[in-house]
Design a protein around this motif. Structure first.
Motif, short mmCIF file in Angstrom:
data_model
loop_
_atom_site.label_atom_id
_atom_site.label_comp_id
_atom_site.label_asym_id
_atom_site.label_seq_id
_atom_site.Cartn_x
_atom_site.Cartn_y
_atom_site.Cartn_z
N THR A 575 0.83 -1.21 0.00
CA THR A 575 0.00 0.00 0.00
C THR A 575 0.86 1.26 0.00
O THR A 575 0.62 2.21 -0.76
CB THR A 575 -0.92 -0.01 1.23
OG1 THR A 575 -1.69 -1.21 1.24
CG2 THR A 575 -1.84 1.19 1.23
N ALA A 576 1.88 1.26 0.86
CA ALA A 576 2.79 2.41 0.87
C ALA A 576 3.52 2.54 -0.47
O ALA A 576 3.78 3.66 -0.94
CB ALA A 576 3.79 2.26 2.01
N LEU A 577 3.83 1.40 -1.09
CA LEU A 577 4.52 1.44 -2.39
C LEU A 577 3.63 2.07 -3.47
O LEU A 577 4.10 2.88 -4.28
CB LEU A 577 4.92 0.03 -2.79
CG LEU A 577 5.61 -0.12 -4.15
CD1 LEU A 577 6.91 0.69 -4.20
CD2 LEU A 577 5.88 -1.60 -4.45
N THR A 578 2.34 1.71 -3.47
CA THR A 578 1.44 2.32 -4.46
C THR A 578 1.32 3.82 -4.25
O THR A 578 1.29 4.59 -5.22
CB THR A 578 0.06 1.66 -4.37
OG1 THR A 578 -0.43 1.77 -3.03
CG2 THR A 578 0.13 0.19 -4.75
N CYS A 579 1.26 4.24 -2.99
CA CYS A 579 1.20 5.69 -2.72
C CYS A 579 2.49 6.37 -3.18
O CYS A 579 2.46 7.48 -3.75
CB CYS A 579 0.97 5.94 -1.23
SG CYS A 579 -0.63 5.39 -0.62
N ALA A 580 3.63 5.71 -2.94
CA ALA A 580 4.91 6.29 -3.36
C ALA A 580 4.99 6.36 -4.88
O ALA A 580 5.52 7.34 -5.45
CB ALA A 580 6.06 5.48 -2.78
N ILE A 581 4.49 5.32 -5.57
CA ILE A 581 4.51 5.34 -7.04
C ILE A 581 3.65 6.48 -7.57
O ILE A 581 4.03 7.21 -8.51
CB ILE A 581 4.04 3.97 -7.58
CG1 ILE A 581 5.07 2.89 -7.25
CG2 ILE A 581 3.81 4.05 -9.08
CD1 ILE A 581 4.63 1.49 -7.62
N GLY A 582 2.46 6.65 -6.98
CA GLY A 582 1.61 7.75 -7.40
C GLY A 582 2.26 9.11 -7.18
O GLY A 582 2.19 10.01 -8.04
N ALA A 583 2.89 9.26 -6.01
CA ALA A 583 3.57 10.53 -5.75
C ALA A 583 4.75 10.74 -6.69
O ALA A 583 5.02 11.86 -7.13
CB ALA A 583 4.03 10.58 -4.29
N SER A 584 5.47 9.64 -6.99
CA SER A 584 6.61 9.75 -7.90
C SER A 584 6.17 10.12 -9.31
O SER A 584 6.87 10.87 -10.01
CB SER A 584 7.38 8.43 -7.92
OG SER A 584 8.45 8.48 -8.84
N ALA A 585 5.00 9.61 -9.73
CA ALA A 585 4.49 9.93 -11.06
C ALA A 585 3.81 11.29 -11.12
O ALA A 585 3.38 11.71 -12.19
CB ALA A 585 3.51 8.85 -11.51
N GLY A 586 3.66 11.95 -9.98
CA GLY A 586 3.02 13.25 -9.96
C GLY A 586 1.51 13.19 -10.05
O GLY A 586 0.88 14.18 -10.45
N TRP A 587 0.91 12.10 -9.66
CA TRP A 587 -0.54 11.96 -9.74
C TRP A 587 -1.20 12.71 -8.59
O TRP A 587 -0.62 12.89 -7.52
CB TRP A 587 -0.95 10.49 -9.69
CG TRP A 587 -0.53 9.71 -10.91
CD1 TRP A 587 0.03 10.21 -12.04
CD2 TRP A 587 -0.65 8.31 -11.07
NE1 TRP A 587 0.29 9.20 -12.93
CE2 TRP A 587 -0.13 8.01 -12.36
CE3 TRP A 587 -1.11 7.26 -10.29
CZ2 TRP A 587 -0.07 6.72 -12.86
CZ3 TRP A 587 -1.07 5.97 -10.79
CH2 TRP A 587 -0.55 5.71 -12.06
#
Length: 830
Positions: A575-587
């Motif tokens: 779950t934390a990884l998905t949030c980090a991926i979204g933040a990294s992609a600028g979503w």
């Protein structure tokens, strides 16, 4: 009567009467006996009735007897003590005040005569058995000897130093008093007045007072010669040693009490002074002198432990002795070595005490030394707590500086702006040393499992603090924590119960309850959290750390029996990884929510494969938490919130297919309904029917299917909720609507529901539809009713109400019969 019976019996015995005569004699005797018995019984009855007729009151209590408030021996002792005190006060007053009125010969004669008389009188008193009186007089004589010493100083030794003279006088008095007490004990025993004999220790005062006076000579002498602090400390310890020897060898209770108090008091003072000297030592020589004093105190304590008659005393004194040895040797090391080696030096001395287990000594002594070693190890570990705390909790500050750039090194990653404790280079050494001791000593000890758990925790702490202590590069610190996570998880998966006598756990949950696997899993969880916090400094490190933790915990859940904790941990990291991926992609958060929904979907799929495994509930709970997070992230964007709710409903529906998860169907329906309501709100739909009909139609369909499977289900359970969801909001809307379309449609729908309820004899549709239809009709006829009421005179409504009441009262019985008939008719409906 008895004379006649006896005479008759004798006559029968001598003349041998016939059977008839003998029978007549026996009958006569029986009649006499019956008459006597009847007389006695009547007399007894009369006496009993007379006693009850008198009915006497309670027996008056005896008058209270005045008891003496003090026993005779106590009164005697009080009088003797008061007499001795008064005589002593008089002697002091005579010596200090009236001394100058007499010459030298008179002074010596009076004081000497009184002292000799006071000391000699107990001999005669003891021979007569008057021990208490002898005790009081002897106390007076001993006090007079102190006055003699003072008088001797004032007359003959006026130029002598007061402290030195006091030391000599104390030594002389102690010797004289001891000889006096022993001399009285050696007297020939004489019979007392009560027939008892004089005991071996005739008086109880001289010997304890002699021992009390013997405490002072050495200490006063050290003060008189202006001895150094080390000498005074040595004097204190020597005095404590002498008291200890007397306490261990003498059986006389008063003397032993004085000796124990002196040993404890002087020993505490001496140890405190020696410890202060060791702490304040500025060079090796001063530290060596303080260590010698501490060694002397340790010898006294260990000797006491060796000879102590009670195990508790031996254990306590051996513990104290071991700590004193460590303190002395550690003080020397502190004076010689750099400051950062102070704790390791003390720890090494404490570990050396463990060799006592192989010494031929009493068991309490060995246990006391082992406990002293444990205390030293505990204190050494206490000094490492600040470093471990900073290494573990320091990265929390990175939450305010996410992806702000890599720190300079591993220490900067945990301290940021906080200071790093000084002299911490040996902290890993201390942790590793204690861990090794626990691992070695716990192999054969009864407390093997706690020892192995402690060793594993300390080893983990050693690796945790090592990068920060050594100031390794930031990347090296992350790699070290990653390796620590891998090793900790692997060891937790391979761990078995530390108690071989107990059977191995049979299930995964039971294995996880074992101390070693549970400890390893918890340490792995803490390590993963620390790794993620450390990685927040840079974006790539965060993604790699979260992905690594997710994979590792998933592998541990799949290949080991740690799934109860490992599987939820993997989902949390995912779950934390998905949030980090979204933040990294600028979503935006609402777009990230759709990515987060993959975690509940995976959790649902995994739970489907687990069946009745202990991991099922933790996995479902973690997936539900991730779903709530997704809903919270999408709450800022209503269209995506509706989509998120619908997708959550789909996931929950997939779990509700299982027979043991059918109750989740209600949650799925609620999610779908909420999603539709959010969508309608987005479309700015204000009609309540648009919100209620999507609930009513499925609810009625489900109720119909349920009644087909179970004929006992009532119409209120099957159709009541679905009908109420639409009829009630629409009814409120119709009463506030000025147009005719909604009341018309609602009335038609209510009429249809009422007719269907009447057709199938169902209570819920009949009553709900009928009530709605009546209220709608009332709403439509309300304007006309108001017009009619306004056109009528004011007295018409009360008159009509009165007529209605009269009619109701006249036909009351008929109305009751009709009501009962209607109730029976409704009761027959399902």
């Amino acid at each position: 009567m008895w004379y006649a019976v006896t005479r008759t019996t004798l006559r029968c015995m001598t003349s041998f009467p016939s059977p008839a005569e003998e029978l007549r004699v026996l009958d006569a005797e029986l009649r006499h006996l019956d008459a006597r018995r009847a007389f006695l019984l009547s007399r007894r009855a009369w006496l009993v009735s007379a006693l009850y007729a008198a009915a006497p009151g309670p027996t008056p209590a005896a008058p209270p007897v005045r008891r003496p408030e003090a026993t005779a021996p106590r009164v005697q002792n009080v009088l003797l003590i008061l007499g001795g005190v008064l005589l002593t006060v008089a002697a002091i007053a005579f010596t200090l005040v009236s001394w100058g009125h007499m010459g030298i010969a008179g002074r010596a004669l009076v004081l000497g005569a009184v002292t000799v008389a006071a000391l000699g009188a107990p001999v005669l008193l003891l021979r007569r058995g008057l021990r208490s009186t002898a005790e009081a007089v002897a106390g007076l004589g001993l006090a007079l000897t102190v006055l003699d010493a003072y008088a001797l100083h004032e007359v003959a030794f006026t130029g002598a130093d007061g402290t030195g003279y006091a030391a000599a006088a104390a030594a002389v008095l102690a010797t004289v008093w001891a000889a006096y007490g022993l001399g009285l004990g050696a007297l020939p025993t004489g019979a007392a007045e009560s027939g008892s004999t004089v005991p071996r220790t005739a008086l109880g005062l001289p010997l304890p007072l002699a021992l009390g006076a013997a405490q002072l000579p050495l200490l006063l002498w050290s003060f008189a010669v202006n001895a150094s602090v080390e000498t005074v400390t040595a004097v204190l310890l020597v005095t404590a040693a002498a008291d200890t020897a007397i306490a261990l060898r003498v059986s006389l209770v008063p003397v032993r009490i004085v000796a124990v108090v002196g040993a404890a008091g002087w020993g505490a003072l001496g140890v405190s002074a020696a410890g202060w000297l060791s702490w304040a030592a500025t060079g090796p020589s001063a530290a060596a002198r303080a260590a010698a004093l501490l060694a002397l105190a340790a010898v006294i304590a260990l000797t006491t432990a060796w000879l102590a008659p009670k195990p508790a005393l031996a254990l306590g004194t051996a513990l104290t002795g071991g700590l004193l040895v460590v303190t002395g040797l550690g003080g020397i090391a502190r004076a010689v070595l750099p400051e950062m080696w102070t704790v390791p030096a003390h720890l090494l001395c404490g570990l050396a005490l463990l060799t006592a287990v192989r010494v031929q000594a009493p068991e309490p002594v060995r246990r006391g030394l082992v406990h002293a070693s444990a205390v030293v190890q505990g204190l050494a570990l206490a000094t490492t707590v600040p470093v471990v705390t900073i290494a573990l909790l320091g990265p929390v500050s990175l939450l305010e500086r996410i992806w702000s750039g890599p720190p300079a090194d591993a220490r900067a990653a945990v301290t940021l702006d906080a200071p790093w404790p000084p002299n911490t280079a040996t902290v890993p050494l201390v942790l590793a040393a204690v861990a090794g001791v626990l691992a070695l000593t716990g192999r054969t000890a009864p407390w093997r499992t706690p020892a192995l758990v402690g060793a594993s925790v300390l080893t983990w702490a050693t690796v945790l603090v090592l990068p920060a202590v050594l100031e390794l590069p930031y990347a090296a610190g992350l790699m070290a924590q990653g390796l620590l996570l891998v090793v900790t998880l692997a060891l937790a998966g391979l761990a078995r119960s530390a108690a071989p006598e107990r059977p191995q756990p049979s299930t995964a949950a039971d294995r996880l309850r074992s101390p070693l696997p549970l400890t390893g899993t918890l340490l792995a969880l803490v390590t993963s959290v620390s790794l993620v916090l450390h990685s927040l400094a840079t974006e790539p490190a965060t993604l790699i750390a979260l992905a690594t933790s997710t994979v590792l915990f998933a592998a541990a859940a799949w290949r080991t029996d740690l799934g109860v904790l490992a599987a939820p941990a993997s989902l949390v990291h995912a779950t934390a990884l998905t949030c980090a991926i979204g933040a990294s992609a600028g979503w935006e958060p609402q777009h990230t929510a759709l990515l987060v929904l993959t975690v509940p979907a995976i959790a649902a799929l995994v739970a489907t494969r687990l069946d009745d495994s202990p991991m099922t509930i933790p996995v479902e709970a973690t997936g539900a938490a991730a779903g709530l997070l997704a809903i919270a992230l999408s709450s800022v964007h209503p269209p995506l919130l509706a989509l998120t709710l619908a997708l959550c409903g789909v996931i929950v529906t997939g779990r509700a297919v299982r027979p043991d998860r059918r109750h989740l169907g209600h949650l799925a329906a609620a999610l779908f309904v909420t999603a539709s309501w959010v969508r309608l709100a987005v479309w700015e739909v204000g009609s309540p029917e648009a919100y209620t009909l999507p609930v009513t139609l499925p609810a009625l369909l489900v109720g119909r299917l349920r009644r087909r499977r179970d004929v006992t289900v009532s119409s209120w359970t099957a159709y009541g909720p679905g009908l109420a969801v639409t009829l009630v909001p629409s009814l409120f809307a119709a009463w506030g609507d000025t147009h005719w379309l909604r009341p018309l449609l609602l009335g038609v729908a209510a009429l249809t529901v009422t007719l269907l309820g009447a057709r199938h004899r169902l209570q819920a549709p009949l009553l709900l539809g009928g009530a709605t239809l009546a209220l709608v009709a009332l709403h439509e006829l309300a304007p006309y009713i108001a017009q009619v009421v306004d056109a009528l005179p004011r007295w018409v409504p009360p008159a009509l109400a009165g007529l209605a009441l009269l009619a109701a009262g006249a036909t009351y019985e008929q109305r009751l019969r009709d009501a009962r008939r209607m109730r029976n008719l409704l009761g027959k409906l399902s």
